[in-house]
Design a protein around this motif. Structure first.
Motif, PDB file in Angstrom:
ATOM      1  N   VAL B  81       4.419   4.717  12.774  1.00 55.57           N
ATOM      2  CA  VAL B  81       4.069   5.649  11.702  1.00 55.57           C
ATOM      3  C   VAL B  81       4.530   5.113  10.350  1.00 55.57           C
ATOM      4  O   VAL B  81       3.808   5.211   9.349  1.00 55.57           O
ATOM      5  CB  VAL B  81       4.647   7.057  11.979  1.00 55.57           C
ATOM      6  CG1 VAL B  81       4.341   7.986  10.818  1.00 55.57           C
ATOM      7  CG2 VAL B  81       4.072   7.615  13.259  1.00 55.57           C
ATOM      8  N   ILE B  84       2.074   2.669   9.104  1.00 52.80           N
ATOM      9  CA  ILE B  84       0.891   3.352   8.561  1.00 52.80           C
ATOM     10  C   ILE B  84       1.172   3.842   7.141  1.00 52.80           C
ATOM     11  O   ILE B  84       0.345   3.710   6.245  1.00 52.80           O
ATOM     12  CB  ILE B  84       0.476   4.528   9.471  1.00 52.80           C
ATOM     13  CG1 ILE B  84       0.042   3.987  10.830  1.00 52.80           C
ATOM     14  CG2 ILE B  84      -0.642   5.349   8.830  1.00 52.80           C
ATOM     15  CD1 ILE B  84      -0.295   5.058  11.844  1.00 52.80           C
ATOM     16  N   MET B  85       2.382   4.382   6.959  1.00 57.28           N
ATOM     17  CA  MET B  85       2.753   4.895   5.627  1.00 57.28           C
ATOM     18  C   MET B  85       2.771   3.765   4.605  1.00 57.28           C
ATOM     19  O   MET B  85       2.264   3.914   3.490  1.00 57.28           O
ATOM     20  CB  MET B  85       4.144   5.537   5.680  1.00 57.28           C
ATOM     21  CG  MET B  85       4.244   6.732   6.601  1.00 57.28           C
ATOM     22  SD  MET B  85       3.548   8.202   5.835  1.00 57.28           S
ATOM     23  CE  MET B  85       3.783   9.418   7.101  1.00 57.28           C
ATOM     24  N   ALA B  88      -0.691   2.795   3.771  1.00 60.59           N
ATOM     25  CA  ALA B  88      -1.316   3.788   2.902  1.00 60.59           C
ATOM     26  C   ALA B  88      -0.851   3.613   1.459  1.00 60.59           C
ATOM     27  O   ALA B  88      -1.595   3.849   0.515  1.00 60.59           O
ATOM     28  CB  ALA B  88      -0.993   5.201   3.389  1.00 60.59           C
ATOM     29  N   LEU B  89       0.392   3.171   1.301  1.00 60.62           N
ATOM     30  CA  LEU B  89       0.947   2.938  -0.034  1.00 60.62           C
ATOM     31  C   LEU B  89       0.255   1.780  -0.733  1.00 60.62           C
ATOM     32  O   LEU B  89       0.174   1.737  -1.957  1.00 60.62           O
ATOM     33  CB  LEU B  89       2.427   2.580   0.080  1.00 60.62           C
ATOM     34  CG  LEU B  89       3.445   3.693   0.016  1.00 60.62           C
ATOM     35  CD1 LEU B  89       4.836   3.117   0.139  1.00 60.62           C
ATOM     36  CD2 LEU B  89       3.304   4.439  -1.285  1.00 60.62           C
ATOM     37  N   PRO B 126       3.275   9.338   1.602  1.00 51.49           N
ATOM     38  CA  PRO B 126       3.960   8.197   2.234  1.00 51.49           C
ATOM     39  C   PRO B 126       5.304   7.874   1.587  1.00 51.49           C
ATOM     40  O   PRO B 126       6.294   7.669   2.294  1.00 51.49           O
ATOM     41  CB  PRO B 126       2.981   7.035   2.020  1.00 51.49           C
ATOM     42  CG  PRO B 126       1.663   7.652   1.777  1.00 51.49           C
ATOM     43  CD  PRO B 126       1.924   8.973   1.142  1.00 51.49           C
TER      44      PRO B 126
END
Lengths: 304, 250
Positions: B81, B84-85, B88-89, B126
């Motif tokens: 996770v 993923i964060m 996304a950033l 995020p």
């Protein structure tokens, strides 16, 4: 506890909970990311494969937009502008941020005040910074020219009206708005180096520059990688700085890719083409990100 | 040197005005009441405040819940996770621009506080999650064990035990979110097209042409736009700096 009635069933529950509980906690955030980040990326690819005028549905046209993109001189110019902007902002932001952090890293008197003052431009709204500086770059009324004039460098430069100087002016402002951020993060990394190391080196007669290159930099290398990556991403999100200063002009000379995408889509109503440019932008950012990480990983291994 | 001398905002703005004595009040009222690009500056400020409140409410809630989940999850889940964060950033905002415009248009959320707030919340989540993970990870396990023995469930323990001692982290992420929202231009330009719905950062852009002849009011307007956020920063600067450092160290 007795009041809650402890039965074997409730005793069992805590063992099961730690697995599902974190998932439940993470779920809302993931939903938000899926809806407003993941879905838009997929949808960008979808729109980029067709033409869309803002209303109705997307008419599939295959790779037509991408083929057009390759031959578009505006796009090519924009890619060059973006890469120049990226290189200029990242190199200066990280280098100046590093020097500033180094200057105040060992609790010199007034370090806290410098830290706050140097960080202020990060807080100032990007529009305000952009408007203020574009005003400062004006030929007759601007602060920049009056300063240059007073030291005999001439005060008639029309910085933002010329396509040869405007890109540098925008890079300058972007650096001004981001350096404090780099400084702060690097300062955090520098403060983890034990002061004894510096003291020992000083006793051995190593000067300030020697300490910076031989002790500080090798020790903060991983963080330099992180901040370089972050600043690279920032440089491709710097729509606000450019838009506030020049709207991408004069001509197309300061249109970094996000500004071009905005023009193609929201001014020309050519959303399919804009999306294709946006997708290409993302690929470029991805490639740069991987490159930066690779360079710093290699260096970190060498340093060991 | 030039850089340093230009930093204190009020000084920069005060300099070209400092020459005549009666600039202050008249300029500020002119800028405050003046209609800039279709709406008065005060409208833009109110809009920015509403968007900030709404996006922070959503973003801080989702982000810190996720942060707590990450701090408590197994190593594998937490790593996936977090990746993923971070990913996304690193997504350039521009790739989400057109589809977001389409999505919000479909649900009649263009020119609305909620629409733009949802987008801002998503992009701040995020960062908030990663910072709050570090904050929550610093909470001693014994406290949670103790809460469990006292009969608290997971959620009650979070509310009654973990949240109160993580107050500093919440101030940090809220301020960082606020700085982002107060400054954001790209989405605001696209998603808020009617003058009366614009946030400050976009409203200000029509400022340049408006006050060409009235430099005093021009600078006064910039000060009004900057003042609240800089004041908040000076007051809470320790939280801002610690938040950024925490987020970077991971």
């Amino acid at each position: 506890m007795a009041a809650h009635g402890v039965t074997p069933a409730t005793l069992q529950r805590p063992r099961r909970r730690p697995r599902t509980f974190p998932l439940v906690m993470i779920a809302p955030a993931m939903l938000l990311l899926a809806l407003f980040i993941a879905y838009p990326i997929a949808e960008s690819v979808h729109i980029s494969l067709g033409s869309w005028d803002g209303i109705g549905s997307v008419a599939y046209r295959g790779l037509a937009n991408y083929r057009r993109l390759v031959h578009d001189s505006l796009v090519r110019q924009s890619v060059v502008t973006s890469l120049t902007f990226f290189l200029g902002t990242v190199v200066f932001t990280v280098a100046i941020g590093c020097l500033l952090a180094n200057a105040i890293s060992r609790e010199i008197p007034g370090a806290r005040i410098f830290k706050v003052v140097w960080f202020l431009p990060v807080i100032i709204p990007v529009s305000v910074a952009g408007i203020f500086w574009s005003n400062a770059f004006q030929p007759t009324t601007g602060v920049v020219n009056s300063v240059l004039g007073s030291v005999g460098l001439g005060d008639g430069h029309a910085w933002l009206a010329s396509s040869s100087t405007a890109p540098y002016a925008t890079i300058f402002v972007a650096v001004w708005t981001q350096t404090g951020y780099a400084m702060l993060i690097l300062l955090g990394a520098m403060d983890t180096i034990p002061p004894e190391v510096h003291e020992a080196a000083t006793l051995d007669g190593v000067g300030a520059a020697g300490r910076l290159f031989r002790i500080t930099l090798p020790n903060i290398l991983p963080m330099l990688g992180t901040i370089t990556t972050l600043m690279s991403v920032f440089s491709f999100n710097a729509f606000g700085v450019i838009y506030a200063m020049t709207r991408g002009g004069p001509g197309n000379s300061t249109s970094i890719l996000p500004v071009l995408v905005y023009k193609q889509s929201f001014l020309d109503q050519d959303y399919g083409y804009g999306s294709a440019t946006a997708v290409v932008t993302t690929l470029i950012v991805g490639a740069i990100g991987i490159l930066v990480l690779q360079v710093f990983r290699q260096r970190s291994l060498d340093a060991r | 040197m030039l850089l340093l001398s230009l930093h204190p905002t009020n000084d920069i703005y005060a300099h070209p005005l400092g020459l005549d004595g009666r600039w202050q009040l008249s300029n500020y009222t002119a800028a405050w009441r003046g209609v800039v690009g279709g709406a008065p500056l005060s409208t833009y400020i109110v809009n920015s405040l509403l968007v900030a409140l709404c996006s922070l409410a959503i973003g801080v809630t989702c982000g810190s819940l996720a942060g707590y989940g990450l701090a408590r999850a197994t190593r594998g889940l937490s790593n996936v996770v977090s990746r993923i964060m971070v990913l996304a950033l690193s997504v350039p905002l521009v790739v989400a621009l057109i589809p977001t415009f389409e999505l919000l248009g479909r649900y009649r959320l263009l020119n609305s506080v909620l629409g733009v707030s949802l987008v801002y919340a998503a992009f701040m989540t995020p960062t908030i999650a990663l910072i709050m993970r570090s904050v929550f990870a610093a909470v001693p396990r014994e406290l949670l064990e103790a809460a469990k023995i006292d009969g608290y469930g997971e959620f009650a323990a979070l509310l009654r035990v973990v949240l109160p001692i993580s107050k500093g982290g919440f101030i940090s992420v809220s301020l960082l979110g606020l700085i982002f929202v107060w400054s954001e231009v790209q989405f605001a330009v696209v998603l808020l097209t009617r003058p009366q719905n614009r946030t400050l950062s976009v409203g200000l852009l029509s400022f340049q042409g408006q006050f060409v002849s009235d430099q005093g009011a021009f600078f006064a307007g910039l000060v009004i736009a900057t003042f609240p956020i800089v004041l908040l920063f000076l007051f809470f600067q320790r939280y801002v700096t610690s938040g950024i450092t925490l987020g970077a160290i991971k």
